[in-house]
Design an enzyme around this catalytic site. Structure first.
Site, PDB file in Angstrom:
ATOM      1  CG  ASP A 130      -2.040  -0.942   1.214  1.00  0.00           C
ATOM      2  OD1 ASP A 130      -2.304  -1.528   0.158  1.00  0.00           O
ATOM      3  OD2 ASP A 130      -2.689  -1.104   2.270  1.00  0.00           O
ATOM      4  NE  ARG A 180      -4.852  -1.603  -4.132  1.00  0.00           N
ATOM      5  CZ  ARG A 180      -4.450  -1.919  -2.894  1.00  0.00           C
ATOM      6  NH1 ARG A 180      -3.957  -1.014  -2.069  1.00  0.00           N
ATOM      7  NH2 ARG A 180      -4.523  -3.175  -2.487  1.00  0.00           N
TER       8      ARG A 180
HETATM    9  C1  LIG Z   1      -8.939  -1.229  -2.923  1.00  0.00           C
HETATM   10  C2  LIG Z   1      -8.486   0.118  -2.443  1.00  0.00           C
HETATM   11  C3  LIG Z   1      -7.203   0.267  -1.954  1.00  0.00           C
HETATM   12  C4  LIG Z   1      -6.745   1.515  -1.539  1.00  0.00           C
HETATM   13  N1  LIG Z   1      -5.436   1.652  -1.157  1.00  0.00           N
HETATM   14  C5  LIG Z   1      -4.983   2.887  -0.852  1.00  0.00           C
HETATM   15  C6  LIG Z   1      -3.607   3.116  -0.588  1.00  0.00           C
HETATM   16  O1  LIG Z   1      -2.763   2.207  -0.622  1.00  0.00           O
HETATM   17  N2  LIG Z   1      -3.211   4.383  -0.283  1.00  0.00           N
HETATM   18  C7  LIG Z   1      -4.102   5.435  -0.240  1.00  0.00           C
HETATM   19  O2  LIG Z   1      -3.690   6.569   0.005  1.00  0.00           O
HETATM   20  N3  LIG Z   1      -5.423   5.228  -0.457  1.00  0.00           N
HETATM   21  C8  LIG Z   1      -5.871   3.999  -0.763  1.00  0.00           C
HETATM   22  N4  LIG Z   1      -7.214   3.831  -1.035  1.00  0.00           N
HETATM   23  C9  LIG Z   1      -8.178   4.918  -0.738  1.00  0.00           C
HETATM   24  C10 LIG Z   1      -8.329   5.872  -1.905  1.00  0.00           C
HETATM   25  O3  LIG Z   1      -7.144   6.615  -2.055  1.00  0.00           O
HETATM   26  C11 LIG Z   1      -9.506   6.832  -1.683  1.00  0.00           C
HETATM   27  O4  LIG Z   1      -9.285   7.581  -0.527  1.00  0.00           O
HETATM   28  C12 LIG Z   1     -10.852   6.138  -1.567  1.00  0.00           C
HETATM   29  O5  LIG Z   1     -10.950   5.042  -2.437  1.00  0.00           O
HETATM   30  C13 LIG Z   1     -12.013   7.105  -1.918  1.00  0.00           C
HETATM   31  O6  LIG Z   1     -11.866   7.573  -3.218  1.00  0.00           O
HETATM   32  P1  LIG Z   1     -12.804   7.112  -4.451  1.00  0.00           P
HETATM   33  O7  LIG Z   1     -11.889   6.809  -5.578  1.00  0.00           O
HETATM   34  O8  LIG Z   1     -13.705   6.017  -4.060  1.00  0.00           O
HETATM   35  O9  LIG Z   1     -13.556   8.438  -4.880  1.00  0.00           O
HETATM   36  P2  LIG Z   1     -14.395   9.518  -4.096  1.00  0.00           P
HETATM   37  O10 LIG Z   1     -14.543  10.659  -5.036  1.00  0.00           O
HETATM   38  O11 LIG Z   1     -13.853   9.771  -2.736  1.00  0.00           O
HETATM   39  O12 LIG Z   1     -15.787   8.790  -3.925  1.00  0.00           O
HETATM   40  C14 LIG Z   1     -16.614   8.421  -5.018  1.00  0.00           C
HETATM   41  C15 LIG Z   1     -17.913   7.889  -4.446  1.00  0.00           C
HETATM   42  O13 LIG Z   1     -17.652   6.656  -3.756  1.00  0.00           O
HETATM   43  C16 LIG Z   1     -18.371   6.592  -2.551  1.00  0.00           C
HETATM   44  N5  LIG Z   1     -17.409   6.557  -1.425  1.00  0.00           N
HETATM   45  C17 LIG Z   1     -16.090   6.823  -1.459  1.00  0.00           C
HETATM   46  N6  LIG Z   1     -15.518   6.665  -0.256  1.00  0.00           N
HETATM   47  C18 LIG Z   1     -16.513   6.289   0.555  1.00  0.00           C
HETATM   48  C19 LIG Z   1     -16.565   5.944   1.926  1.00  0.00           C
HETATM   49  N7  LIG Z   1     -15.490   5.970   2.714  1.00  0.00           N
HETATM   50  N8  LIG Z   1     -17.762   5.605   2.442  1.00  0.00           N
HETATM   51  C20 LIG Z   1     -18.879   5.558   1.670  1.00  0.00           C
HETATM   52  N9  LIG Z   1     -18.877   5.883   0.356  1.00  0.00           N
HETATM   53  C21 LIG Z   1     -17.730   6.222  -0.187  1.00  0.00           C
HETATM   54  C22 LIG Z   1     -19.266   7.794  -2.528  1.00  0.00           C
HETATM   55  O14 LIG Z   1     -20.489   7.429  -3.132  1.00  0.00           O
HETATM   56  C23 LIG Z   1     -18.541   8.791  -3.378  1.00  0.00           C
HETATM   57  O15 LIG Z   1     -19.403   9.725  -3.961  1.00  0.00           O
HETATM   58  C24 LIG Z   1      -7.653   2.608  -1.526  1.00  0.00           C
HETATM   59  C25 LIG Z   1      -8.945   2.458  -2.020  1.00  0.00           C
HETATM   60  C26 LIG Z   1      -9.367   1.248  -2.496  1.00  0.00           C
HETATM   61  C27 LIG Z   1     -10.745   1.142  -3.069  1.00  0.00           C
END
Ligand SMILES: Cc1cc2nc3c(=O)[nH]c(=O)nc-3n(C[C@H](O)[C@H](O)[C@H](O)COP(=O)(O)OP(=O)(O)OC[C@H]3O[C@@H](n4cnc5c(N)ncnc54)[C@H](O)[C@@H]3O)c2cc1C
Length: 303
Positions: A130, A180
């Site tokens: 990560d 990723r």
């Molecule tokens: C499999 C995976 C691994 C990840 N690994 C890392 C990593 O190694 N390092 C890192 O910095 N980040 C990591 N992340 C987190 C990532 O960086 C984002 O902070 C997170 O995924 C929210 O961004 P989004 O792309 O879903 O978009 P956003 O614009 O935040 O959200 C899009 C939509 O998704 C839904 N949504 C998003 N988050 C949430 C929530 N918490 N609760 C409910 N609904 C939500 C909402 O409907 C929102 O409108 C990871 C995420 C995933 C899915």
């Protein structure tokens, strides 16, 4: 504004101690965390597998600053890989570098992650490193590239909010790295990261296209339907086969949407976190969507 308020609460030890004490008992942590023990994970894993989704398990923890403790975490990851090999090798593992040595030194992280990757290789499994906050980016990529020279069952994460990521992706594509792509979950200053959501999303789309053209089985980690739609139409237009990439989403976030994408025939992997050290992970999920704080409020009022 709300996001900043949540980040600043996440920095308050009194508040996080309170969340840690009550989160599991009052039932609000279970929305995003499969449980505190490995045995809590199996029912969640089976349910996801029944819906044709793969899994990556995250044994929660970060910022471990004691050498022996990092070795205990390393041994625990190897034991998790053994359990997976006995039960379901379609589940891989994800780990945080500062949980296994990077909070102490790059060499220790290299040594511990190397042990886990070597063990996973023997068992035919895969380890995802990560990405944490920006002070750790360069060291994490150093550890990854040095391991990638010896192993092909290791991947790393890049974040579209960082200015540096386009250059990183080009270099990492050149060595066949499995990446990723996520937006990024930490509070970062404007000097290193885009601050506006439109810029972070725009960069995500650019990087996703680059990865689809030049990458090695990229994983698109997002719950953002506009980005998912962009990727699915881009691959259709470009004639890119569905088995050349996957979508990844977090346990408990948009569960119906996860099933919908898997049912539409895309590879979907769910990131399933478990363990006693769940509080920082949980606070990042609240910060991403402050409306999630309502779950906590409801649990408090109800419980
Ligand atoms: C499999 C995976 C691994 C990840 N690994 C890392 C990593 O190694 N390092 C890192 O910095 N980040 C990591 N992340 C987190 C990532 O960086 C984002 O902070 C997170 O995924 C929210 O961004 P989004 O792309 O879903 O978009 P956003 O614009 O935040 O959200 C899009 C939509 O998704 C839904 N949504 C998003 N988050 C949430 C929530 N918490 N609760 C409910 N609904 C939500 C909402 O409907 C929102 O409108 C990871 C995420 C995933 C899915």
């Amino acid at each position: 504004m709300l996001k900043r308020a949540v980040y600043s609460l996440a920095d308050k030890p009194g508040f996080t101690a309170w969340v840690s004490r009550h989160g599991m008992r009052w039932g609000f942590a279970q929305r995003f965390i499969a449980g505190e023990a490995i045995d809590d994970v199996w029912p969640a894993l089976q349910e996801l597998r029944d819906d044709n989704m793969a899994v990556t398990l995250d044994y929660l923890g970060e910022s471990v600053d004691d050498v022996d403790a990092t070795r205990v975490v390393t041994a625990t990851y190897c034991a998790i890989l053994d359990e997976l090999s006995a039960r379901d090798n379609a589940a891989s593992v994800s780990l945080k570098p500062t949980q296994v040595g990077l909070a102490i030194s790059t060499e220790l992280a290299r040594e511990n992650i190397g042990k886990i990757v070597a063990h996973a290789q023997q068992l035919g499994n895969f380890v995802r490193v990560d990405m944490e906050d920006s002070p750790t980016t360069a060291a994490t990529l150093d550890v990854f590239t040095s391991l990638r020279a010896d192993y092909d069952n290791v991947g790393v994460v890049v974040q579209s909010y960082l200015h540096r990521t386009a250059a990183d992706v080009r270099e990492l594509n050149a060595i066949g790295a499995q990446l990723r792509l996520c937006k990024g979950a930490y509070k970062e200053p404007a000097a290193v990261a885009y601050q506006a959501k439109s810029e972070v999303d725009g960069n995500y789309i650019k990087l996703a296209e680059l990865l689809l053209q030049e990458g090695n089985y990229p994983a698109f980690a997002t719950h953002d339907d506009r980005i998912v739609d962009h990727i699915t139409s881009y691959v259709e237009r470009s004639g890119i086969a569905r088995d050349r990439f996957e979508f990844q989403m977090l346990y408990g976030v948009r569960r119906d949407y996860q099933r919908e994408i898997a049912a539409a025939g895309y590879n979907v992997k769910i990131y399933v976190p478990f363990g006693a050290e769940w509080c920082p992970y949980f606070m990042r999920r609240i910060a991403e969507r402050p409306a999630n704080a309502l779950f906590v409020m409801r649990a408090l009022v109800g419980g």
